[in-house]
Design an enzyme around this catalytic site. Structure first.
Site, short mmCIF file in Angstrom:
data_model
loop_
_atom_site.label_atom_id
_atom_site.label_comp_id
_atom_site.label_asym_id
_atom_site.label_seq_id
_atom_site.Cartn_x
_atom_site.Cartn_y
_atom_site.Cartn_z
CG ASP A 1 9.18 -13.43 21.81
OD1 ASP A 1 10.21 -12.77 21.98
OD2 ASP A 1 8.10 -12.92 21.45
CG HIS B 1 18.10 -12.49 21.63
ND1 HIS B 1 19.17 -12.69 20.78
CD2 HIS B 1 17.00 -12.66 20.89
CE1 HIS B 1 18.71 -12.96 19.58
NE2 HIS B 1 17.40 -12.94 19.61
#
Ligand code: IMP
Ligand code: MG
Length: 337
Positions: free
Chosen positions: A15, A45
C-alpha cells in the site's frame, strides 16, 4: 527478445502507491508489456485514470493503458475473481484493447482455497486464497491454467511467457510487483507475511534475465502502514489523524491499516538487497497536514523539525548507503496522473 525490463516493488508493507508509479511509468516510457509477477487477488492497486478510480487486484495495470498485460508464472489466480475484476473495470466504462495474457504455469486458486482462507485469523490474511494456493503449488498437487485445453471466455488468453518475450520482437517490459519486501515470504516479518516473493528475485523468476533489468523502482510512503494480525501501531494520537487524512483503509478488504512512522532501517535494507535505482516516497503531503515529521532510524524515533529536514535526512542516509540508488522522489497523494 527482451531489450530491458524495469521493476516496481514495495519497500515496506504494501500500500505504498505502487499502482500510481506503475501507471505513470506506463504513460511516460514505451513499454511493450506489463507483467504482474507475484501474488494474486490479495493485492489492491488504486489507479486514477482521467476522472475515474479503478481498484485492480490481479489484472496488470498495463491493461488500463493498453500495454500488453501479462499475469506471470509467479502468480496465483482465481478464474472467478478474475472475471469479477474484469467486469468491475468494464462497468466503470473501460474495456482494454488487449487481451490479458496468463502464463500457462499460473497456479489456480480454487473455490476450496478461497473457502479455506475465508475464516483465517492468525495472520490476518486478505482471505483471497493465496496461502492455500501457494501451499498446494509447492506440494506439487495443484492445477494450473495450462492444465485445461480450453477456456470459455473472451478477455484472457493462456500463453507461454517464454515464447511471448523471447521470440523475434523486441520487448520492453515493466514488471509490476504486489505486496512488499516487508511482507516477503523470506524477508518479511515471518509468519506475518504473504506467500510469495515480492522483491526483484520474484520478478526475474518470471523468465526475465537478471542482466536485462534496467531500473528498479522502490516505492514507500512518508509513513508506514500494515494490515494484518500483528500489533504494529503504537500509542500516538497522530496515527489516527494520519489514517483519516491518508485514507488508510484496505483496497481489497476495507480494513483500517495500522500506522507507524517511516522505518528507515527497513527501507534501507529493502533498497540495498533489491538493487533499487529509484525510490519514490509517496504521500508526503499527509505528514504536512498532520504536521509531524518523525521517522525511525537505528530503531529509535527521530523527531525531525520540518519537511526540509525530513527530506534531507532521508536523502542523505539513503544516497550514502544504497550504492545502486540514483534518485529519490518525494511525492504527494495520487491525483490524476
Ligand atoms: P495474504 O497475502 O492474503 O495471505 O495475507 C498475508 C498478509 O499480507 C496479511 O497481513 C495481509 O494483510 C498482507 N497483504 C497481502 N496483500 C497485501 C497488499 O496488497 N497490501 C497490504 N497488505 C497485504
Ligand atoms: Mg494495496
Amino acid at each position: 527478445m527482451i531489450k530491458h525490463a524495469d521493476v516496481v516493488i514495495g519497500l515496506s508493507y504494501g500500500d505504498e502507491g505502487k499502482g500510481k508509479v506503475v501507471n505513470s511509468l506506463l504513460k511516460n516510457e514505451s513499454y511493450t508489456h506489463c507483467m504482474r509477477f507475484n501474488g494474486g487477488h490479495n493485492a489492491g492497486h488504486t489507479i486514477h485514470k482521467e476522472d475515474k478510480i479503478f481498484s485492480t487486484h490481479v489484472i496488470p495495470t498495463g491493461y488500463l493503458q493498453n500495454v500488453q498485460p501479462i499475469i506471470g508464472p509467479g502468480c496465483v489466480v482465481s478464474p472467478r475473481l478474475l472475471e469479477e475484476e474484469y467486469e468491475h473495470i468494464a462497468t466503470r466504462g473501460f474495456t482494454g484493447n488487449k487481451k490479458i495474457f496468463i502464463d500457462k504455469r499460473v497456479n489456480i486458486i480454487s473455490a476450496q482455497h478461497l473457502s479455506e482462507d475465508s475464516n483465517e485469523v492468525s495472520i490476518g490474511t486478505t482471505r483471497r486464497g493465496n496461502g492455500p494456493a501457494y501451499r498446494d503449488k509447492y506440494a506439487r498437487k495443484n492445477l494450473r491454467f495450462g492444465s485445461f485445453n480450453t477456456w470459455n471466455n473472451g478477455f484472457f488468453e493462456v500463453v507461454d511467457v517464454y515464447e511471448e518475450l523471447h521470440g523475434e520482437k523486441e520487448c520492453k517490459v515493466l514488471m509490476e510487483g504486489a505486496q512488499a519486501v516487508g511482507l516477503d515470504i523470506d524477508w518479511g516479518d515471518y509468519p506475518y507475511v504473504t506467500s510469495s516473493h515480492c522483491g526483484v528475485a520474484g520478478a526475474i523468476q518470471n523468465g526475465i534475465p537478471f542482466n536485462k533489468i534496467r531500473n528498479v523502482y522502490g516505492v514507500a510512503k512518508a509513513y508506514d502502514t500494515y494490515v494484518g494480525s500483528k500489533k504494529f501501531e503504537t500509542d500516538d494520537p497522530v496515527f489516527e489523524k494520519i489514517r483519516e487524512q491518508g485514507m488508510e483503509y484496505g483496497t481489497t478488504t476495507g480494513r483500517p491499516r495500522q500506522v507507524g512512522f517511516l522505518d528507515l532501517d527497513l527501507l534501507q535494507r529493502s533498497a540495498i538487497m533489491n538493487g533499487v535505482t529509484h525510490i519514490v516516497l509517496n504521500k508526503v503531503d499527509i505528514l504536512e497536514k498532520v504536521n509531524t515529521w518523525k521517522v525511525v532510524k537505528d530503531k529509535e524515533v527521530l523527531d525531525l523539525k520540518n519537511k526540509t529536514e525530513f527530506t534531507r535526512t532521508i536523502s542523505e542516509m539513503l544516497m550514502k548507503n544504497v550504492e545502486t540508488l540514483k534518485n529519490i522522489y518525494f511525492s504527494e497523494s495520487p491525483k490524476d496522473i
